[in-house]
Write an enzyme that holds these catalytic residues in place. Sequence first.
Site, PDB file in Angstrom:
ATOM      1  N   CYS A 194       0.819  -1.208   0.000  1.00 60.24           N
ATOM      2  CA  CYS A 194       0.000   0.000   0.000  1.00 60.24           C
ATOM      3  C   CYS A 194       0.854   1.259   0.000  1.00 60.24           C
ATOM      4  O   CYS A 194       0.343   2.364  -0.187  1.00 60.24           O
ATOM      5  CB  CYS A 194      -0.934  -0.001   1.209  1.00 60.24           C
ATOM      6  SG  CYS A 194      -1.763  -1.575   1.452  1.00 60.24           S
ATOM      7  N   HIS A 222      -9.062   3.480  -1.822  1.00 62.95           N
ATOM      8  CA  HIS A 222      -7.676   3.028  -1.641  1.00 62.95           C
ATOM      9  C   HIS A 222      -7.276   2.080  -2.764  1.00 62.95           C
ATOM     10  O   HIS A 222      -7.186   0.870  -2.564  1.00 62.95           O
ATOM     11  CB  HIS A 222      -7.546   2.357  -0.272  1.00 62.95           C
ATOM     12  CG  HIS A 222      -6.175   1.856   0.044  1.00 62.95           C
ATOM     13  ND1 HIS A 222      -5.018   2.466  -0.411  1.00 62.95           N
ATOM     14  CD2 HIS A 222      -5.765   0.794   0.792  1.00 62.95           C
ATOM     15  CE1 HIS A 222      -3.965   1.790   0.035  1.00 62.95           C
ATOM     16  NE2 HIS A 222      -4.390   0.763   0.761  1.00 62.95           N
TER      17      HIS A 222
END
Lengths: 442, 388
Positions: free
Chosen positions: B87, B336
Amino acid sequence: MDREIVAASFSEARGRLGGSPVEGPDEDAFTLACEAFDELPWAAGDAPRVRAHVVGELPEGAPDDLAEGLGVPGLQRVDWPGTTAGLWDALAAASQATGAGTEAVVLFESGPPQDSISQRPLAGALALGLSRRDGIRYVGHTPVDSSDRNTPSFRSGTDLLFGDRDAGDPLPPLIRYLEAEPASPSIERSSGSSIPANRSRLEDGRDPGSIHSILELWQAVWSVDGPRVAIGIEGPNGSSLVALERHAPIASVVRRSASSNGTTREARTSSTRPSALPANLSEGAYVPRATYRSERAHRWRLAADRCSRCGEITFPSHGRCASCGSTDTLTRFELPRRDLRVEASTIIHAGAQPTEFDRQVEGAGPYEVVIASVCPGVRITLQVSDTPVGSIGVGDRIDAKLRRLIPMEGEWRYGLKAVPAVGQAMPERSSRSPSPTDDPHA
Amino acid sequence: MTHRRAAVIGAGHTRFGVLPEGPRSLLRASVDGALTSVDRGLDRREIGEAFLGTLGFSGWQLGNASAILAEEARTPGIPVTRVENACASSGFALRAGIRAIESGARDVVLVCGLEKMTDSPSSRRRYWLGVSGDTEWERMAGLTFAGVYGLMASAHIREHGTPLEALAEVAVKNHENALKNPNAHFHKRITREEALAAPLVADPLRLFDCCPVSDGAASVLLAGEELARRFTDTPVTVIGDGAASDTLALQNRASLTRLAATRRAAEEAFQRAGTDRNTVDFLEVHDCFTIAELLALEDLGFADPGGAAQLELSGVTRLGGDLPVNPDGGLKAKGHPIGATGASQAYEAFLQLRNAAGDRQVKGAVTALTHNVGGSGASATVTLFSVR
């Protein structure tokens, strides 16, 4: 020199992975044998000399797995043709082994392969600890041929009492057990069965106890529905009594039947008969088989190294001290797997599971995962089994048990799971080393 | 400060969400957006190097994805490097771009983040959502990141008595902010009661405690500070950045409730910038789960351990509060797309510090901090931007 049975432990399938006919419980004969073995209350100092004899039909590669699972280097496999003869051979070998220490016999339930992948039918396992003790005579040794056994017939719900068919002395502990039981076990006698005769032989027989009755009992356990079974082992200078309790319906049942020519055959029925695991079932995080196998010692038994030069513990064991880099001052030992404190917990609900746990969630619903502290500086992450979801919280104590995790590449991957702690901490046992080791917390 | 600094001269951003566009289209749109945003224009042939942060979610072009950026940016021949830190992929891509400028090796650098996540079946998504976690223990125990953050939340609650209302407040605030961000995945106001009653995902985390699975891309153009005014009168200078790593598995960390990588990265960033936390006007933190925003505030040094909950509940972190956190809606509500998040945070800093953030503008913002985390804290970047 003779040996006596100093301990026996029995485990049976009771895991809660269930729900899916593919997965079934998270226990199988392999994990049960490891668990039964771990349950043996080894006498201090004996454990480093443990050598295991395995009786039963194991799948290809399993003896190696089992050595890793048990954490013992010496493992003899005895093919067990469904009679007590193989067991007897193992016992004979164990009792004739030279040197001090303790031997173990691990019995696998075996039968026709029904799970084409694991080749390990859901079953039970029994581990017997044999210890050389001067002055105590252990076992007669008349091999029992398969042809002399007949069909045991038990009423549903009957408790079993088993001793040795050739037993000599009365069995006070067994009798006391019977008398003390509020619901006294009833023994179903049926004509022609070898089982009913046992009790009278127990009372007026001549020889001390032998093992085959345990085996017979063990087999019979699978054919009754009752919650409780007792085994008596009796010798002139000591006796032991093992009471077994069934925790949950067993997943599979062995039926023993006698054919017309007297040979004994096993037939198997299963309430959650596993079907073949598709080879491609394991779409998910990939653990190659070779890597998985190379990590068994620390994944299954928390093998670690202690460095005598700097005192640091390295987990997992890498053969090199993580602190000082030394390679020749390391002692392999096992970190404790019992009475571990939970430091964090979560419950994975449907949708939050990795793909490879889909079948489990579909079949058995949400599951709990915890991080538990093993010793200062070492924590492990474990799925929880054997207890209702949400019953383990931060601060609780768990034991780490070897269980089936997930199928991958057409075979089971095994690893530790958390179950509620049953009591005291497990004494540390050295791994593949003849010398006792110190407390890992030291 | 004698070394050359990097400045952001342009930034582009696609919508985040469930998008019809494929990954190449998203990449091209964000690069073109960044080029268009350069006030006095930039010939794409001036771009000397590019970095692409992407996980390669679902297996779409797992290897050599950098070539696709070169194609879609239409910058043939320049070196392009793919950066993968889960991420934090484009946070670390940004870091690589900053280094390329600071070292003097390049004058103009393109940094992109991309992820296309919603076009694969749900089982494949769940497979990929956990691939950046520890496989040996966490994955084999049945955890994805929701579970790992659920574990952290349980430990945080145990250690600090963190109220679930504070987690809910993070979700409510970030959803509220996302209403003002046209690029956000969610444009839906939620209440604290709704958040507290939502279905459990990974106890104690519920549905609104979790960021969505999104598609999207973001791009940032960096130039040497001394060149930046050729392209714009209001470059946004990178005054300091830091990065750090930690163990892959949560179980192996000293603390289950602190992210050491965040702390180290923040210390480095502030030290490089020669400034302190008082100068920061707003934060873009990595709130993949609501508990992560609390952890970020504590590890970045804006709250004491256990103190972030009160900060959230008191309203300090809302738009209009003393320290707005995630004015763009955060990962929680903006969305995201794994590899795009670090670049998206830089985009928000670029907008805000140039007073171009519209309804969500943090008034008078001069200095911004962005914080990007890989996995459950195995890696982290912290970047300080300023127009001072």
